[in-house]
Design an enzyme around this catalytic site. Sequence first.
Site, PDB file in Angstrom:
ATOM      1  CB  ALA A  32      -0.966   0.009   1.171  1.00 40.31           C
ATOM      2  CG  HIS A  34       2.656   6.015   1.854  1.00 43.50           C
ATOM      3  ND1 HIS A  34       3.866   6.437   2.339  1.00 43.50           N
ATOM      4  CD2 HIS A  34       2.148   5.156   2.779  1.00 43.50           C
ATOM      5  CE1 HIS A  34       4.078   5.887   3.522  1.00 43.50           C
ATOM      6  NE2 HIS A  34       3.055   5.087   3.807  1.00 43.50           N
ATOM      7  CG  HIS A  37       6.098   2.708   1.581  1.00 43.14           C
ATOM      8  ND1 HIS A  37       4.750   2.944   1.584  1.00 43.14           N
ATOM      9  CD2 HIS A  37       6.339   1.915   2.656  1.00 43.14           C
ATOM     10  CE1 HIS A  37       4.192   2.314   2.607  1.00 43.14           C
ATOM     11  NE2 HIS A  37       5.131   1.684   3.280  1.00 43.14           N
ATOM     12  NE  ARG A 196      -2.081  -0.333  10.941  1.00 39.03           N
ATOM     13  CZ  ARG A 196      -0.820  -0.747  11.043  1.00 39.03           C
ATOM     14  NH1 ARG A 196       0.156   0.106  10.831  1.00 39.03           N
ATOM     15  NH2 ARG A 196      -0.541  -2.007  11.346  1.00 39.03           N
TER      16      ARG A 196
HETATM   17  P1  AMP Z   1       5.366  -0.279   6.317  1.00 40.22           P
HETATM   18  O1  AMP Z   1       4.989  -0.656   4.921  1.00 40.22           O
HETATM   19  O2  AMP Z   1       4.357   0.585   6.998  1.00 40.22           O
HETATM   20  O3  AMP Z   1       5.838  -1.448   7.123  1.00 40.22           O
HETATM   21  O4  AMP Z   1       6.627   0.664   6.173  1.00 40.22           O
HETATM   22  C1  AMP Z   1       7.788   0.238   5.488  1.00 40.22           C
HETATM   23  C2  AMP Z   1       8.883   1.215   5.779  1.00 40.22           C
HETATM   24  O5  AMP Z   1       8.490   2.524   5.322  1.00 40.22           O
HETATM   25  C3  AMP Z   1       9.174   1.341   7.274  1.00 40.22           C
HETATM   26  O6  AMP Z   1      10.580   1.441   7.465  1.00 40.22           O
HETATM   27  C4  AMP Z   1       8.470   2.631   7.643  1.00 40.22           C
HETATM   28  O7  AMP Z   1       9.043   3.281   8.754  1.00 40.22           O
HETATM   29  C5  AMP Z   1       8.644   3.435   6.374  1.00 40.22           C
HETATM   30  N1  AMP Z   1       7.620   4.485   6.304  1.00 40.22           N
HETATM   31  C6  AMP Z   1       6.285   4.313   6.431  1.00 40.22           C
HETATM   32  N2  AMP Z   1       5.651   5.502   6.377  1.00 40.22           N
HETATM   33  C7  AMP Z   1       6.624   6.455   6.228  1.00 40.22           C
HETATM   34  C8  AMP Z   1       6.623   7.867   6.123  1.00 40.22           C
HETATM   35  N3  AMP Z   1       5.501   8.582   6.161  1.00 40.22           N
HETATM   36  N4  AMP Z   1       7.800   8.498   5.966  1.00 40.22           N
HETATM   37  C9  AMP Z   1       8.972   7.788   5.928  1.00 40.22           C
HETATM   38  N5  AMP Z   1       9.033   6.450   6.026  1.00 40.22           N
HETATM   39  C10 AMP Z   1       7.886   5.785   6.175  1.00 40.22           C
END
Ligand code: AMP
Length: 303
Positions: A32, A34, A37, A196
């Site tokens: 998902a 954005h 990522h 989310r």
């Molecule tokens: P997730 O898919 O939520 O597990 O996130 C994957 C990686 O992207 C993790 O290292 C998160 O900390 C990072 N991440 C998620 N949202 C953000 C954001 N808004 N800014 C920077 N890094 C992010």
Amino acid sequence: MIHIDKALELQQAVEKVRNEGKTIGLVPTMGALHEGHLSLIGRALQQNDTVVVSIFVNPIQFNNKEDLEKYPRTIEADLQLIEQYERDCVDRKAQALYVFTPTVAEMYPQPVTDTYHFGAIEEVMEGPQRPGHFSGVAVVVRRLFDLAQPHRAYFGQKDYQQIAVIRELLRQIKYDIDIVECPIVRADDGLALSSRNARLSAAARQAAPAIYDTLQQAVEMAEYEEVDDVKQWVMETLAAYHQMNPLPDGLCFEPEYFEIVDALTLQPIGQWADASNGAVGCIAVWLDGVRLIDMVRFDETLK
Ligand code: AMP
């Protein structure tokens, strides 16, 4: 972009890259995707010869069944986004970008029996709220390290405690991998981007920037208020938000924790001076049935 969904294929690809003496950057995600990522992927493309982005909703890090079921899965859109981003990314070193999208069976062919413990680092904030979460994160990250054999791995500061856990994991398993910490990417209104966020109703999405607004005010307060007073003010301000602002019936912020901790040890501080590595504030808030997290640094105010 090369899309791989089999672990063996990924292993063969990275072995070839390693044999050629080239560097590998890993960006673990749950999809998902954005701009947050993409900022990690951008850094990885700048700094490595080959980049591996993994997209895997890791069931063993969810302690809440409903959260796992409702977690957005948008794999086709994710692949398109990465492909487009890679095409448009001019400032890059990497010649190859692999996107690894394993199934649960591919990732865990055997039942998972490993558990990890991180001591004091996981006894605060997310730890008590989400039993087993960090062990589940460690299992998947270690597995990804084993498969992708990265020189560097990229993590976002939004999941601030997770970075400390990964650093401790590396100390425990003695892997030589550079952790690259990337700053939080926010929407124009300040809300930290998160997969989310897509689950918020329009009214909740409109109210959600109050989290970061409150954190920013907390940073200003740090100049003249004690740590405990700032903590209490943040919790109370968000909990009372719906009384001061027009929100649809029943919509309110339910702050789970707001903790001010030393930036490296993650131990709660009693006085600003206790934070010898700088102070950060980390928060988890429920809004509209969605759990949102965010963080701020207090360093500038305290200088
Ligand atoms: P997730 O898919 O939520 O597990 O996130 C994957 C990686 O992207 C993790 O290292 C998160 O900390 C990072 N991440 C998620 N949202 C953000 C954001 N808004 N800014 C920077 N890094 C992010």
